[in-house]
Design a protein around this motif. Sequence first.
Motif, PDB file in Angstrom:
ATOM      1  N   GLY A 119       0.832  -1.189   0.000  1.00 14.08           N
ATOM      2  CA  GLY A 119       0.000   0.000   0.000  1.00 14.08           C
ATOM      3  C   GLY A 119       0.871   1.245   0.000  1.00 14.08           C
ATOM      4  O   GLY A 119       2.019   1.217   0.452  1.00 14.08           O
ATOM      5  N   LEU A 120       0.320   2.347  -0.516  1.00 11.68           N
ATOM      6  CA  LEU A 120       1.091   3.586  -0.613  1.00 11.68           C
ATOM      7  C   LEU A 120       0.215   4.774  -0.276  1.00 11.68           C
ATOM      8  O   LEU A 120      -0.878   4.929  -0.820  1.00 11.68           O
ATOM      9  CB  LEU A 120       1.667   3.749  -2.019  1.00 11.68           C
ATOM     10  CG  LEU A 120       2.590   4.947  -2.257  1.00 11.68           C
ATOM     11  CD1 LEU A 120       3.863   4.800  -1.440  1.00 11.68           C
ATOM     12  CD2 LEU A 120       2.929   5.075  -3.735  1.00 11.68           C
ATOM     13  N   MET A 121       0.690   5.603   0.646  1.00  9.74           N
ATOM     14  CA  MET A 121      -0.001   6.840   1.012  1.00  9.74           C
ATOM     15  C   MET A 121       0.995   7.992   0.987  1.00  9.74           C
ATOM     16  O   MET A 121       2.182   7.807   1.255  1.00  9.74           O
ATOM     17  CB  MET A 121      -0.619   6.722   2.420  1.00  9.74           C
ATOM     18  CG  MET A 121      -1.797   5.778   2.531  1.00  9.74           C
ATOM     19  SD  MET A 121      -2.499   5.812   4.211  1.00  9.74           S
ATOM     20  CE  MET A 121      -2.959   7.551   4.341  1.00  9.74           C
ATOM     21  N   GLN A 122       0.484   9.178   0.672  1.00  6.55           N
ATOM     22  CA  GLN A 122       1.299  10.379   0.693  1.00  6.55           C
ATOM     23  C   GLN A 122       0.873  11.240   1.871  1.00  6.55           C
ATOM     24  O   GLN A 122      -0.313  11.340   2.191  1.00  6.55           O
ATOM     25  CB  GLN A 122       1.135  11.154  -0.625  1.00  6.55           C
ATOM     26  CG  GLN A 122       2.157  12.244  -0.854  1.00  6.55           C
ATOM     27  CD  GLN A 122       2.105  12.787  -2.279  1.00  6.55           C
ATOM     28  OE1 GLN A 122       1.307  12.339  -3.090  1.00  6.55           O
ATOM     29  NE2 GLN A 122       2.957  13.743  -2.588  1.00  6.55           N
ATOM     30  N   SER A 123       1.835  11.847   2.552  1.00  5.00           N
ATOM     31  CA  SER A 123       1.520  12.673   3.712  1.00  5.00           C
ATOM     32  C   SER A 123       0.689  13.881   3.284  1.00  5.00           C
ATOM     33  O   SER A 123       0.732  14.304   2.125  1.00  5.00           O
ATOM     34  CB  SER A 123       2.814  13.140   4.389  1.00  5.00           C
ATOM     35  OG  SER A 123       3.571  13.938   3.503  1.00  5.00           O
ATOM     36  N   PRO A 124      -0.082  14.460   4.217  1.00  8.88           N
ATOM     37  CA  PRO A 124      -0.949  15.597   3.862  1.00  8.88           C
ATOM     38  C   PRO A 124      -0.204  16.758   3.220  1.00  8.88           C
ATOM     39  O   PRO A 124      -0.727  17.409   2.314  1.00  8.88           O
ATOM     40  CB  PRO A 124      -1.555  16.004   5.215  1.00  8.88           C
ATOM     41  CG  PRO A 124      -1.546  14.752   6.023  1.00  8.88           C
ATOM     42  CD  PRO A 124      -0.290  14.022   5.611  1.00  8.88           C
TER      43      PRO A 124
END
Length: 255
Positions: A119-124
């Motif tokens: 999974g991959l998320m980008q910081s706000p």
Amino acid sequence: MFQIGGLIVFCGLLAQTTALLDTLPLPLDQILLLQGTPVQDLSPTDLAGSLTDALSNGLLSEGLLGVLENLPLLNILNTGGGTSGGLLGGLLGKLTSVLPLLNNIIDIKITNPQLLELGLMQSPEGHRLYVTIPLGITLNVNTPLVGRLLKVAVKLNITAEILSVKNEQGKTHLVLGDCTHSPGSLQISLLNGFAPLPVQSLVNSLTSILTEVLPELVQGKVCPLVNDVLSQLDITLVDSIADLLINGLEFVIKV
């Protein structure tokens, strides 16, 4: 004469057509390609997918599955809580209530190591990435309490933070920030179904120790591999992602 006249007319039409095409605007993708803009910039979703694919393939190439299969779980249990057990010996010493039951374990073999979809998320603020690395193993526990092996499924997520930095020459590259197990992601379940009370007590004892020692053990083995893979990523992919992160531009599409 007829053939020459026809050729003259054809050349005249071709010249007019070429001039007309020169006045038409080029499609955006052709303009960017002519300017040398990387193809990755055209598709943020593909760029994020390329990163997770590269990390997944890199971890497998670095022998992640073999690392999981050779975790020294039996050695940890055999420490008996003594100080000679190394890093985890002191921790097992605090779990004295479960140690007598664990003496009934003859052997533990790890099978079916798995790396599931990353999974991959980008910081706000857009300057960092968080990669979720879901792992799975099956424990075959040999104990004289039952006439068969106990099969225990274990799943755990490792979360790796990826940052973009510039070196002294001003070149950007990706580095590993924090890397740890995801709190609450550890799942332990008995695959054999219902177990009699003595066996269930053994499973509960085993679960107690695995909950305490396994996340840190896996983290210590997997995080260095992630760091190695980051240093070997394709330079074009690294440059494209690093530039986006430095500028805080969103490219990980949230579904």
